[in-house]
Motif scaffolding. Structure first.
Motif, PDB file in Angstrom:
ATOM      1  N   UNK A 138      17.448   3.338-118.918  1.00 41.57           N
ATOM      2  CA  UNK A 138      17.451   4.449-118.324  1.00 41.57           C
ATOM      3  C   UNK A 138      18.856   4.823-117.834  1.00 41.57           C
ATOM      4  N   UNK A 139      19.042   6.083-117.392  1.00 44.55           N
ATOM      5  CA  UNK A 139      20.313   6.547-116.883  1.00 44.55           C
ATOM      6  C   UNK A 139      19.852   7.296-115.543  1.00 44.55           C
ATOM      7  N   UNK A 140      21.073   7.254-114.658  1.00 42.73           N
ATOM      8  CA  UNK A 140      20.754   8.263-113.487  1.00 42.73           C
ATOM      9  C   UNK A 140      21.966   8.782-112.855  1.00 42.73           C
ATOM     10  N   UNK A 141      22.083   9.928-112.688  1.00 46.23           N
ATOM     11  CA  UNK A 141      23.059  10.670-112.278  1.00 46.23           C
ATOM     12  C   UNK A 141      23.377  10.564-110.850  1.00 46.23           C
ATOM     13  N   UNK A 142      24.483  10.065-110.345  1.00 45.53           N
ATOM     14  CA  UNK A 142      25.071   9.787-108.991  1.00 45.53           C
ATOM     15  C   UNK A 142      25.772  11.041-108.310  1.00 45.53           C
ATOM     16  N   UNK A 143      26.437  11.694-109.121  1.00 45.98           N
ATOM     17  CA  UNK A 143      27.384  12.842-108.851  1.00 45.98           C
ATOM     18  C   UNK A 143      27.576  13.838-109.850  1.00 45.98           C
TER      19      UNK A 143
END
Length: 143
Positions: A138-143
């Motif tokens: 998975x991936x997650x946007x932090x900014x």
């Protein structure tokens, strides 16, 4: 290694291969790492780093995006300026050119930099890069 003040692909930044100098300039806690910017994907791989196979195209094709894999933050971004100083090194630690949590102040930046690389447009503060935390699932946007 010197601290370079320059326009990066995203905003005005300090670049150096010496993280200790950048920590001192920014008055930043050493627990907060800097993004390591590579000239190209080959330089990234030559530095003994890996990207999950399912995410290689994402990293290769993205622009103005930084990634975190296993607590290592990096960006693949060729320099927008044709500078021999910037071409000579395959990577730099990068941070925005300002005091921590403050806006760009040219006088402060010029006093802290050893080398200033600037084009005809000057140094212009833009928004920072996107920041994605990725792994093979998975991936997650932090900014």
């Amino acid at each position: 290694m010197s601290v370079v003040l320059t326009q990066t692909d995203t905003t005005v930044g300090f670049l150096s291969q010496d993280a200790k100098k950048l920590y001192k300039i920014k008055s930043r806690p050493q627990t907060k790492q800097f993004i390591k910017v590579f000239q190209d994907f080959k330089s990234f791989l030559n530095d003994f780093h890996r990207v999950p196979n399912s995410r290689k195209n994402l990293v290769r094709r993205s622009s103005k995006t930084s990634f975190i894999i296993n607590n290592f933050s990096f960006r693949v971004a060729p320099s927008p300026l044709n500078s021999q100083i910037l071409r000579a090194a395959p990577w730099f630690y990068s941070t925005s050119a300002n005091k921590s949590n403050e806006k760009f102040d040219r006088n402060f930046c010029e006093s802290k930099a050893d080398i200033i690389v600037e084009n005809i447009d000057g140094l212009v503060e833009h928004s920072s890069s996107k920041l994605l935390k990725i792994n093979s699932k998975k991936w997650r946007r932090l900014r």
